[in-house]
Design a protein around this motif. Structure first.
Motif, PDB file in Angstrom:
ATOM      1  N   SER A 198     -17.138   8.804   3.233  1.00 52.06           N
ATOM      2  CA  SER A 198     -15.744   8.422   3.408  1.00 52.06           C
ATOM      3  C   SER A 198     -15.138   8.004   2.078  1.00 52.06           C
ATOM      4  O   SER A 198     -15.627   7.084   1.429  1.00 52.06           O
ATOM      5  N   VAL A 199     -14.085   8.717   1.681  1.00 52.25           N
ATOM      6  CA  VAL A 199     -13.318   8.328   0.493  1.00 52.25           C
ATOM      7  C   VAL A 199     -11.840   8.225   0.862  1.00 52.25           C
ATOM      8  O   VAL A 199     -10.964   8.540   0.068  1.00 52.25           O
ATOM      9  N   ILE A 200     -11.580   7.754   2.065  1.00 50.23           N
ATOM     10  CA  ILE A 200     -10.210   7.634   2.552  1.00 50.23           C
ATOM     11  C   ILE A 200      -9.450   6.596   1.739  1.00 50.23           C
ATOM     12  O   ILE A 200      -9.944   5.491   1.501  1.00 50.23           O
ATOM     13  N   ALA A 201      -8.235   6.942   1.312  1.00 51.03           N
ATOM     14  CA  ALA A 201      -7.383   5.987   0.609  1.00 51.03           C
ATOM     15  C   ALA A 201      -6.975   4.866   1.567  1.00 51.03           C
ATOM     16  O   ALA A 201      -6.754   5.102   2.759  1.00 51.03           O
ATOM     17  N   ASP A 202      -6.894   3.650   1.030  1.00 48.23           N
ATOM     18  CA  ASP A 202      -6.680   2.490   1.889  1.00 48.23           C
ATOM     19  C   ASP A 202      -5.225   2.059   2.015  1.00 48.23           C
ATOM     20  O   ASP A 202      -4.922   1.107   2.723  1.00 48.23           O
ATOM     21  N   GLY A 203      -4.301   2.727   1.322  1.00 46.45           N
ATOM     22  CA  GLY A 203      -2.890   2.409   1.471  1.00 46.45           C
ATOM     23  C   GLY A 203      -2.516   1.035   0.963  1.00 46.45           C
ATOM     24  O   GLY A 203      -1.642   0.354   1.529  1.00 46.45           O
ATOM     25  N   ASP A 204      -3.164   0.607  -0.114  1.00 51.44           N
ATOM     26  CA  ASP A 204      -2.927  -0.736  -0.630  1.00 51.44           C
ATOM     27  C   ASP A 204      -1.615  -0.833  -1.408  1.00 51.44           C
ATOM     28  O   ASP A 204      -1.123   0.140  -1.966  1.00 51.44           O
ATOM     29  N   VAL A 205      -1.064  -2.027  -1.421  1.00 58.41           N
ATOM     30  CA  VAL A 205       0.135  -2.339  -2.195  1.00 58.41           C
ATOM     31  C   VAL A 205      -0.297  -3.160  -3.401  1.00 58.41           C
ATOM     32  O   VAL A 205      -0.872  -4.241  -3.254  1.00 58.41           O
ATOM     33  N   GLN A 206      -0.044  -2.640  -4.599  1.00 57.02           N
ATOM     34  CA  GLN A 206      -0.466  -3.331  -5.810  1.00 57.02           C
ATOM     35  C   GLN A 206       0.743  -3.697  -6.662  1.00 57.02           C
ATOM     36  O   GLN A 206       1.792  -3.067  -6.587  1.00 57.02           O
ATOM     37  N   GLY A 207       0.557  -4.718  -7.508  1.00 53.67           N
ATOM     38  CA  GLY A 207       1.608  -5.153  -8.412  1.00 53.67           C
ATOM     39  C   GLY A 207       2.374  -6.370  -7.927  1.00 53.67           C
ATOM     40  O   GLY A 207       3.194  -6.918  -8.660  1.00 53.67           O
ATOM     41  N   THR A 208       2.100  -6.818  -6.694  1.00 53.63           N
ATOM     42  CA  THR A 208       2.772  -7.996  -6.133  1.00 53.63           C
ATOM     43  C   THR A 208       1.778  -9.143  -6.008  1.00 53.63           C
ATOM     44  O   THR A 208       0.701  -8.959  -5.432  1.00 53.63           O
ATOM     45  N   PRO A 209       2.071 -10.318  -6.528  1.00 55.49           N
ATOM     46  CA  PRO A 209       1.159 -11.456  -6.377  1.00 55.49           C
ATOM     47  C   PRO A 209       0.930 -11.775  -4.904  1.00 55.49           C
ATOM     48  O   PRO A 209       1.825 -11.598  -4.065  1.00 55.49           O
ATOM     49  N   VAL A 210      -0.271 -12.242  -4.588  1.00 56.73           N
ATOM     50  CA  VAL A 210      -0.605 -12.577  -3.207  1.00 56.73           C
ATOM     51  C   VAL A 210       0.407 -13.555  -2.624  1.00 56.73           C
ATOM     52  O   VAL A 210       0.814 -13.440  -1.463  1.00 56.73           O
ATOM     53  N   ALA A 211       0.840 -14.532  -3.440  1.00 56.82           N
ATOM     54  CA  ALA A 211       1.764 -15.549  -2.942  1.00 56.82           C
ATOM     55  C   ALA A 211       3.107 -14.964  -2.529  1.00 56.82           C
ATOM     56  O   ALA A 211       3.862 -15.588  -1.772  1.00 56.82           O
ATOM     57  N   GLY A 212       3.404 -13.755  -3.005  1.00 53.72           N
ATOM     58  CA  GLY A 212       4.680 -13.137  -2.662  1.00 53.72           C
ATOM     59  C   GLY A 212       4.560 -11.965  -1.715  1.00 53.72           C
ATOM     60  O   GLY A 212       5.559 -11.278  -1.445  1.00 53.72           O
ATOM     61  N   MET A 213       3.358 -11.722  -1.199  1.00 55.52           N
ATOM     62  CA  MET A 213       3.141 -10.565  -0.337  1.00 55.52           C
ATOM     63  C   MET A 213       3.406 -10.883   1.123  1.00 55.52           C
ATOM     64  O   MET A 213       3.271 -12.023   1.564  1.00 55.52           O
ATOM     65  N   SER A 214       3.747  -9.845   1.871  1.00 56.65           N
ATOM     66  CA  SER A 214       3.824  -9.994   3.324  1.00 56.65           C
ATOM     67  C   SER A 214       2.417  -9.860   3.903  1.00 56.65           C
ATOM     68  O   SER A 214       1.523  -9.257   3.282  1.00 56.65           O
ATOM     69  N   LEU A 215       2.225 -10.401   5.086  1.00 52.93           N
ATOM     70  CA  LEU A 215       0.922 -10.300   5.749  1.00 52.93           C
ATOM     71  C   LEU A 215       0.564  -8.845   6.002  1.00 52.93           C
ATOM     72  O   LEU A 215      -0.587  -8.436   5.781  1.00 52.93           O
ATOM     73  N   ASP A 216       1.512  -8.041   6.437  1.00 51.40           N
ATOM     74  CA  ASP A 216       1.238  -6.631   6.729  1.00 51.40           C
ATOM     75  C   ASP A 216       0.765  -5.883   5.494  1.00 51.40           C
ATOM     76  O   ASP A 216      -0.178  -5.081   5.566  1.00 51.40           O
ATOM     77  N   ASP A 217       1.416  -6.142   4.351  1.00 51.81           N
ATOM     78  CA  ASP A 217       1.024  -5.448   3.123  1.00 51.81           C
ATOM     79  C   ASP A 217      -0.370  -5.856   2.679  1.00 51.81           C
ATOM     80  O   ASP A 217      -1.135  -5.032   2.169  1.00 51.81           O
ATOM     81  N   TYR A 218      -0.707  -7.125   2.856  1.00 49.10           N
ATOM     82  CA  TYR A 218      -2.046  -7.569   2.453  1.00 49.10           C
ATOM     83  C   TYR A 218      -3.121  -6.985   3.363  1.00 49.10           C
ATOM     84  O   TYR A 218      -4.171  -6.543   2.900  1.00 49.10           O
ATOM     85  N   LEU A 219      -2.860  -6.961   4.651  1.00 51.08           N
ATOM     86  CA  LEU A 219      -3.881  -6.540   5.614  1.00 51.08           C
ATOM     87  C   LEU A 219      -4.028  -5.028   5.734  1.00 51.08           C
ATOM     88  O   LEU A 219      -5.072  -4.544   6.172  1.00 51.08           O
ATOM     89  N   ARG A 220      -2.987  -4.279   5.344  1.00 49.44           N
ATOM     90  CA  ARG A 220      -3.026  -2.826   5.558  1.00 49.44           C
ATOM     91  C   ARG A 220      -4.278  -2.170   4.979  1.00 49.44           C
ATOM     92  O   ARG A 220      -4.969  -1.417   5.682  1.00 49.44           O
ATOM     93  N   PRO A 221      -4.622  -2.389   3.697  1.00 47.68           N
ATOM     94  CA  PRO A 221      -5.824  -1.734   3.172  1.00 47.68           C
ATOM     95  C   PRO A 221      -7.100  -2.222   3.830  1.00 47.68           C
ATOM     96  O   PRO A 221      -8.061  -1.462   3.972  1.00 47.68           O
ATOM     97  N   VAL A 222      -7.125  -3.480   4.237  1.00 48.28           N
ATOM     98  CA  VAL A 222      -8.316  -4.030   4.893  1.00 48.28           C
ATOM     99  C   VAL A 222      -8.517  -3.352   6.239  1.00 48.28           C
ATOM    100  O   VAL A 222      -9.620  -2.873   6.576  1.00 48.28           O
ATOM    101  N   THR A 223      -7.453  -3.283   7.025  1.00 49.93           N
ATOM    102  CA  THR A 223      -7.521  -2.655   8.338  1.00 49.93           C
ATOM    103  C   THR A 223      -7.862  -1.173   8.219  1.00 49.93           C
ATOM    104  O   THR A 223      -8.699  -0.642   8.967  1.00 49.93           O
ATOM    105  N   THR A 224      -7.228  -0.495   7.264  1.00 50.30           N
ATOM    106  CA  THR A 224      -7.481   0.930   7.070  1.00 50.30           C
ATOM    107  C   THR A 224      -8.920   1.179   6.661  1.00 50.30           C
ATOM    108  O   THR A 224      -9.594   2.072   7.198  1.00 50.30           O
ATOM    109  N   ALA A 225      -9.417   0.403   5.699  1.00 53.29           N
ATOM    110  CA  ALA A 225     -10.784   0.588   5.211  1.00 53.29           C
ATOM    111  C   ALA A 225     -11.805   0.351   6.313  1.00 53.29           C
ATOM    112  O   ALA A 225     -12.727   1.153   6.512  1.00 53.29           O
TER     113      ALA A 225
END
Length: 253
Positions: free
Chosen positions: A88-115
């Motif tokens: 499996s080399v599926i891309a995880d759809g991560d959002v990069q370039g935004t500090p964690v403190a400024g991220m939405s929950l959905d953006d943070y969890l998306r790569p985790v859920t996808t992976a």
């Protein structure tokens, strides 16, 4: 040939890393089954492989679709005679370039859920066919690498997703080892070739990848393909439950 007559399913086989591994597998005699959501990219890789005398099949499969993953694995096992390698080399759809403190929950969890979803579903589908044969290799990308090297770059949930892959690798290896099934992850600190010439921060990201290495260079797509062949072959028959480190010394075990 190291993988002669092995059947390998590659999830994300139309991408740069998946394609590089597929070409390397086919070169070593494997019959590769390329899956992904975009038929055109899959067929391009398959055409390259066939032009070199290799064997490649393609199928549109969403690795997040449980029914589709199971149905495809069942079809490969039935028609090809079994599954020897699942990668499996599926891309995880991560959002990069935004500090964690400024991220939405959905953006943070998306790569985790996808992976977790894609790697669990594809590994489970393969394992169900490997267990009766008491052999097989399950592979995935994972590993967090050198955290200090990215202190000035924000990667969101990407590292959490990679850690999840490593945790899944350990659990699978423990449960499946009794059936002769090996489970490994392939760890790089990044492959600069995949960034693309038009990547906005290409030079900065490449320096983040290369500067922490001991060798002054990063893994290439060719390196990844060659190491994946080794990991999937009988030459690596003693390796399971481990990550194969291709970070050129950026990550010390």
């Amino acid at each position: 040939m190291l993988l002669e007559d092995r059947n390998a399913i590659i999830y994300g086989g139309g991408g740069q890393i998946g394609g590089a591994i597929a070409r390397a597998f086919a070169r070593e005699g494997a019959r590769v089954h390329l899956t992904g959501r975009t038929r055109t990219t899959l067929e391009k890789v398959a055409d390259d492989i066939r032009a070199q005398g290799g064997r490649a099949e393609t199928a549109e499969v969403d690795a997040l679709d449980e029914a589709a993953v199971d149905a495809h694995a069942d079809a490969v096992a039935r028609d090809a005679g079994g599954i020897d390698i699942s990668l499996s080399v599926i891309a995880d759809g991560d959002v990069q370039g935004t500090p964690v403190a400024g991220m939405s929950l959905d953006d943070y969890l998306r790569p985790v859920t996808t992976a977790v979803t894609s790697k669990f579903l594809t590994a489970r589908a393969a394992a169900r066919h490997m267990i009766p044969r008491r052999s097989g290799v399950i592979m995935m990308f994972g590993g967090t690498g050198n955290l200090s090297a990215i202190r000035d770059y924000h990667v969101g949930g990407f590292l959490t997703a990679l850690d999840a892959a490593e945790s899944l690798r350990r659990q699978l290896a423990v449960e499946l080892g009794r059936y002769g099934i090996r489970v490994v992850t392939l760890r790089t600190s990044g492959v600069p070739e995949t960034l693309g010439a038009d990547f906005l921060e290409r030079e900065a990201i490449e320096r983040l990848i290369v500067d922490p290495t001991l060798l002054g260079r990063a893994a290439t797509l060719e390196d990844v393909g060659n190491v994946a062949v080794f990991a999937a072959s009988d030459w690596a028959r003693t390796l399971t439950g481990t990550a194969i480190n291709m970070t050129c010394g950026a990550d010390l075990d």
